[in-house]
Design an enzyme around this catalytic site. Structure first.
Site, PDB file in Angstrom:
ATOM      1  N   GLU A 261      35.859  30.141  15.438  1.00  0.00           N
ATOM      2  CA  GLU A 261      34.739  30.556  14.708  1.00  0.00           C
ATOM      3  C   GLU A 261      33.408  30.796  15.302  1.00  0.00           C
ATOM      4  O   GLU A 261      32.085  30.757  14.796  1.00  0.00           O
ATOM      5  CB  GLU A 261      34.546  29.967  13.427  1.00  0.00           C
ATOM      6  CG  GLU A 261      33.678  28.528  13.413  1.00  0.00           C
ATOM      7  CD  GLU A 261      34.769  27.228  13.792  1.00  0.00           C
ATOM      8  OE1 GLU A 261      35.943  27.625  14.163  1.00  0.00           O
ATOM      9  OE2 GLU A 261      34.675  26.190  13.293  1.00  0.00           O
ATOM     10  N   HIS A 285      39.572  33.274   7.646  1.00  0.00           N
ATOM     11  CA  HIS A 285      39.166  32.248   7.824  1.00  0.00           C
ATOM     12  C   HIS A 285      37.877  31.794   8.639  1.00  0.00           C
ATOM     13  O   HIS A 285      36.990  31.185   8.452  1.00  0.00           O
ATOM     14  CB  HIS A 285      40.429  31.140   8.274  1.00  0.00           C
ATOM     15  CG  HIS A 285      40.312  29.751   8.611  1.00  0.00           C
ATOM     16  ND1 HIS A 285      40.360  28.872   7.719  1.00  0.00           N
ATOM     17  CD2 HIS A 285      39.485  29.274   9.552  1.00  0.00           C
ATOM     18  CE1 HIS A 285      40.035  27.647   8.401  1.00  0.00           C
ATOM     19  NE2 HIS A 285      39.288  27.889   9.577  1.00  0.00           N
ATOM     20  N   GLU A 286      38.080  32.479   9.844  1.00  0.00           N
ATOM     21  CA  GLU A 286      36.902  32.363  10.603  1.00  0.00           C
ATOM     22  C   GLU A 286      35.808  32.904  10.397  1.00  0.00           C
ATOM     23  O   GLU A 286      34.493  32.547  10.675  1.00  0.00           O
ATOM     24  CB  GLU A 286      37.486  32.855  12.179  1.00  0.00           C
ATOM     25  CG  GLU A 286      38.796  32.538  12.828  1.00  0.00           C
ATOM     26  CD  GLU A 286      38.827  31.173  12.588  1.00  0.00           C
ATOM     27  OE1 GLU A 286      37.773  30.265  13.021  1.00  0.00           O
ATOM     28  OE2 GLU A 286      39.945  30.487  12.670  1.00  0.00           O
ATOM     29  N   HIS A 289      33.769  30.704   8.006  1.00  0.00           N
ATOM     30  CA  HIS A 289      33.291  29.778   8.932  1.00  0.00           C
ATOM     31  C   HIS A 289      31.769  30.187   8.966  1.00  0.00           C
ATOM     32  O   HIS A 289      30.783  29.310   9.358  1.00  0.00           O
ATOM     33  CB  HIS A 289      33.634  29.404   9.992  1.00  0.00           C
ATOM     34  CG  HIS A 289      34.546  28.269  10.062  1.00  0.00           C
ATOM     35  ND1 HIS A 289      34.428  26.976   9.710  1.00  0.00           N
ATOM     36  CD2 HIS A 289      36.048  28.493  10.584  1.00  0.00           C
ATOM     37  CE1 HIS A 289      35.606  26.353   9.878  1.00  0.00           C
ATOM     38  NE2 HIS A 289      36.736  27.149  10.288  1.00  0.00           N
ATOM     39  N   GLU A 308      36.324  22.226   7.652  1.00  0.00           N
ATOM     40  CA  GLU A 308      37.653  22.932   7.675  1.00  0.00           C
ATOM     41  C   GLU A 308      38.134  23.108   6.205  1.00  0.00           C
ATOM     42  O   GLU A 308      38.626  24.046   5.495  1.00  0.00           O
ATOM     43  CB  GLU A 308      38.725  22.413   8.422  1.00  0.00           C
ATOM     44  CG  GLU A 308      38.332  22.717  10.074  1.00  0.00           C
ATOM     45  CD  GLU A 308      38.107  23.929  10.598  1.00  0.00           C
ATOM     46  OE1 GLU A 308      38.593  24.987   9.847  1.00  0.00           O
ATOM     47  OE2 GLU A 308      37.608  24.102  11.466  1.00  0.00           O
ATOM     48  N   ASP A 365      40.513  15.413  19.407  1.00  0.00           N
ATOM     49  CA  ASP A 365      41.649  16.304  19.640  1.00  0.00           C
ATOM     50  C   ASP A 365      43.020  15.733  19.315  1.00  0.00           C
ATOM     51  O   ASP A 365      44.033  16.432  19.109  1.00  0.00           O
ATOM     52  CB  ASP A 365      41.640  16.821  21.104  1.00  0.00           C
ATOM     53  CG  ASP A 365      40.795  18.164  21.563  1.00  0.00           C
ATOM     54  OD1 ASP A 365      40.383  18.719  20.539  1.00  0.00           O
ATOM     55  OD2 ASP A 365      40.286  17.916  22.573  1.00  0.00           O
TER      56      ASP A 365
HETATM   57  N1  BES Z   1      37.583  25.633  14.080  1.00  0.00           N
HETATM   58  C1  BES Z   1      38.695  25.929  14.197  1.00  0.00           C
HETATM   59  C2  BES Z   1      39.788  25.756  15.389  1.00  0.00           C
HETATM   60  C3  BES Z   1      39.404  24.225  16.196  1.00  0.00           C
HETATM   61  C4  BES Z   1      39.225  22.945  15.329  1.00  0.00           C
HETATM   62  C5  BES Z   1      39.033  24.092  17.525  1.00  0.00           C
HETATM   63  C6  BES Z   1      39.056  21.874  15.856  1.00  0.00           C
HETATM   64  C7  BES Z   1      38.820  22.937  18.017  1.00  0.00           C
HETATM   65  C8  BES Z   1      38.670  21.542  17.205  1.00  0.00           C
HETATM   66  C9  BES Z   1      39.349  27.088  13.613  1.00  0.00           C
HETATM   67  O1  BES Z   1      38.449  27.623  12.736  1.00  0.00           O
HETATM   68  C10 BES Z   1      40.737  27.194  12.882  1.00  0.00           C
HETATM   69  O2  BES Z   1      40.493  26.273  11.928  1.00  0.00           O
HETATM   70  N2  BES Z   1      41.621  27.858  13.306  1.00  0.00           N
HETATM   71  C11 BES Z   1      43.018  27.703  12.643  1.00  0.00           C
HETATM   72  C12 BES Z   1      43.085  28.756  11.928  1.00  0.00           C
HETATM   73  C13 BES Z   1      43.695  28.845  10.540  1.00  0.00           C
HETATM   74  C14 BES Z   1      43.488  27.812   9.775  1.00  0.00           C
HETATM   75  C15 BES Z   1      43.578  30.036   9.665  1.00  0.00           C
HETATM   76  C16 BES Z   1      43.962  27.446  13.731  1.00  0.00           C
HETATM   77  O3  BES Z   1      43.677  27.623  14.981  1.00  0.00           O
HETATM   78  O4  BES Z   1      45.141  27.409  13.135  1.00  0.00           O
HETATM   79 ZN    ZN Z   2      38.618  26.610  10.605  1.00  0.00          ZN
END
Ligand code: BES
Ligand code: ZN
Length: 576
Positions: A261, A285-286, A289, A308, A365
């Protein structure tokens, strides 16, 4: 005092208000070279502790160039190296010249052969704690910063995009140019983001565009055409969009997430290009955010569910507004399926299935899963159901207004909830979700006539989302899977959402063609959502094949994805 377990930032020291960046992007060395200027809220004296990882520090001075004393501590495995600067009296900032390492954890450098357009590509991914490998700073979401100016010197045939406002391009030499940006809205450092590549825009509306490498630009413009209508739905529900533009950048296949996001410029995996707009919930989703996460931000990784969980809730409200209740319920049902997978994965680490976590000594992570997303969603849905939608929607608006451009903890949320809707948290059993592992027995269930019909076999799926929900309730039975495959062409679907779900079923059913299907998915994408389950299943059944495929695919993965896959392969070989 250090309030964030993943940062050396100390709240008793000066807080950064804004930064300036000037970096030269060197593709042949895979480094960034340049400087950062930190400007404080108030003049201060004494120690300033910054986060760094794998940085070479060349000099530290006051803003006007007087040398300052500093000390770079030995690297810690999760946090990196503390850079302690000694500030003279009434210091209003510091200026640091430095270089990044080719192994910088926030960066991925791609060879021309690894991109659709055949040109070098570089991108950053700072969430959760990788910004410190790009620049020395206070890398905690508690300390929000604006960007006075960011200047990237890049090869002139490439272009920099940043999650910021563009101020144009200045020529600098025959072969290089400088792309200039600023970011007036204060952001947590994990939202610092940029990419450099041969990308081209397609306008979607006056405030939305999609950027992609040329060969994919038209496909991306088709897939994301609904961005503006999603933005309007978001504004209806949650109030004004505070970030001016909303653009989307289509990333190379190695991008390890579905989306990120980054403000004004969502980064999105090319695996959403299903050709039929069936995976645009990633954009919803993004975009969501922009309100939940970017406007109101988790104070640390311990409160990640505030980002989230709220965003999955907001995403499904946007889907409901645009496509109706049945569609939102299908997504909720499929989210519930993902949640179960995560709860099973963490069976031996139940503390990671709480919403409020204690990640001191734990790499965020490594703690990453669907739990904060889907369990967080279920808590918010429960609160909505108990309060009633009108009261809950008033609360949401008040919450976003109260904490806009702030970083908050779960307690801040609970306290504000109590002032606005007294007794609601207790009636909904909120603390069960927040502080207990697993899922409370009275968690809400997705419900709709359509869903019942699909699940009971009383209806045929009419679209990819319905087909996915059907697959997620299908048992791994060889005859059944062959039948489904010939009916829906599942092993040749473009949608990786469908194909990876089907491949998992084939593997579980012990079908040899599953290995080949797995191989194709694993070579096509670096998105961890697909890598983790497939490698896990494959390593269980055919570890030699898992190894072989990984050896071939590894070069196309981001280092975060490599770490995940290598852990999976190791775990499975230990279990055998
Ligand atoms: N912010 C997250 C991705 C993220 C989280 C990167 C924690 C690094 C550390 C992003 O908004 C996300 O949730 N992506 C999901 C999308 C899905 C829920 C639609 C993904 O990557 O699967
Ligand atoms: Zn997210």
């Amino acid at each position: 005092m250090r309030p964030d377990p993943h940062s050396y930032a100390d709240v008793d020291q000066p807080r950064t208000r804004s930064i300036d960046l000037a970096l030269r992007v060197n593709f042949s060395r895979r480094t960034l070279e340049g400087e950062i200027a930190l400007h404080f809220h108030e003049p201060a004296v004494g120690n300033l502790d910054l986060d760094t990882r794998d940085l070479r520090i060349d000099s530290v001075t006051s803003l006007d160039g007087a040398p300052l004393r500093y000390e770079l501590a030995p690297a810690q495995p999760i946090l990196g190296s503390r850079l302690r600067v000694t500030l003279p009296s009434r210091a209003d900032g510091a200026r640091i010249r430095y270089g990044t390492s080719p192994a910088a954890s926030a960066l991925q450098w791609l060879e021309p052969a690894q991109t659709a357009g055949g040109q070098s590509f570089l991108f950053s991914q700072c969430q959760p704690i990788h910004a410190r490998s790009l620049a020395p700073l206070q890398d905690t979401p508690r300390i929000r910063i604006t960007i006075g100016s960011a200047r990237f010197t890049v090869p002139s045939q490439l272009r920099t995009l940043m999650a910021a406002a563009s101020k144009g391009r200045e020529p600098s030499s025959d072969t290089e140019a400088v792309d200039v940006f600023e970011m007036p809205q204060p952001i947590p450092p994990y939202l610092l983001a940029f990419a450099v590549g041969d990308v081209t825009p397609r306008e979607l509306s006056p405030r939305c565009a999609v950027w992609a490498e040329r060969p994919l630009a038209d496909a991306a413009a088709y897939e994301f055409a609904e961005a503006e209508s999603m933005l309007r739905a978001g504004e209806e529900l949650f109030g004004p969009y505070e970030w001016d533009r909303y653009d989307v950048l289509l990333m190379p296949p190695s991008f390890p997430y579905g989306g990120m996001e980054n403000p004004r410029l969502t980064f999105v995996t090319p695996s959403v290009l299903a050709g039929d707009r069936s995976l645009v919930s990633v954009i919803a989703h993004e975009l969501a955010h922009a309100w939940t996460g970017n406007l109101v931000t988790n104070a640390s990784a311990n409160d990640f569910w505030l980002n989230e969980g709220f965003t999955v809730y907001a995403e499904r409200r946007i889907l409901e507004a645009l496509y109706g209740r049945d569609v939102a319920e299908l997504h909720a049902a499929s989210g519930r399926h993902d949640l179960q997978t995560a709860l099973d994965r963490f069976a031996a680490r139940p503390e990671l299935t709480r919403l409020r976590t204690d990640l001191e000594g734990v790499d965020p992570d490594e703690a990453y899963s669907s739990v904060p997303y889907e369990k967080g969603y279920l808590l918010l849905r429960k609160l909505e159901e108990v309060a009633g939608r009108p009261a809950w929607d008033r609360f949401l608006r008040a919450y976003l207004g109260k904490f806009r451009f702030q970083s908050i903890t779960t307690d801040d949320f609970l306290q504000f909830l109590e002032t606005q809707l007294p007794g609601l948290a207790a009636r909904a059993g909120a603390l069960e979700f927040i502080d207990r592992p697993g899922l409370p027995g009275d968690a809400p269930q997705a419900r709709s006539a359509r869903l019942e019909a699909l699940r009971s076999g009383g209806a045929e799926p009419r679209n990819p989302t319905e087909l996915l929900v059907v697959l997620q309730t299908t048992a791994p039975d060889v005859t059944k899977l062959r039948e489904l495959d010939s009916r829906w062409d599942l092993s040749r679907r473009k949608s990786l959402e469908l194909r990876h779900t089907f491949v998992l079923l084939q593997l579980r059913a012990g079908m040899p063609e599953g290995v080949d299907g797995a191989r194709r998915v694993l070579l096509e994408t670096g998105r961890m959502r697909y890598l983790r389950p497939i490698y896990t299943e494959l390593a269980r059944r055919d570890p030699a094949a898992a190894r072989r495929i990984y050896d071939d695919a590894r070069a196309g993965y981001h280092h975060i994805a490599r770490t995940v896959v290598e852990a999976v392969l190791k775990e499975q070989s230990a279990e055998r």
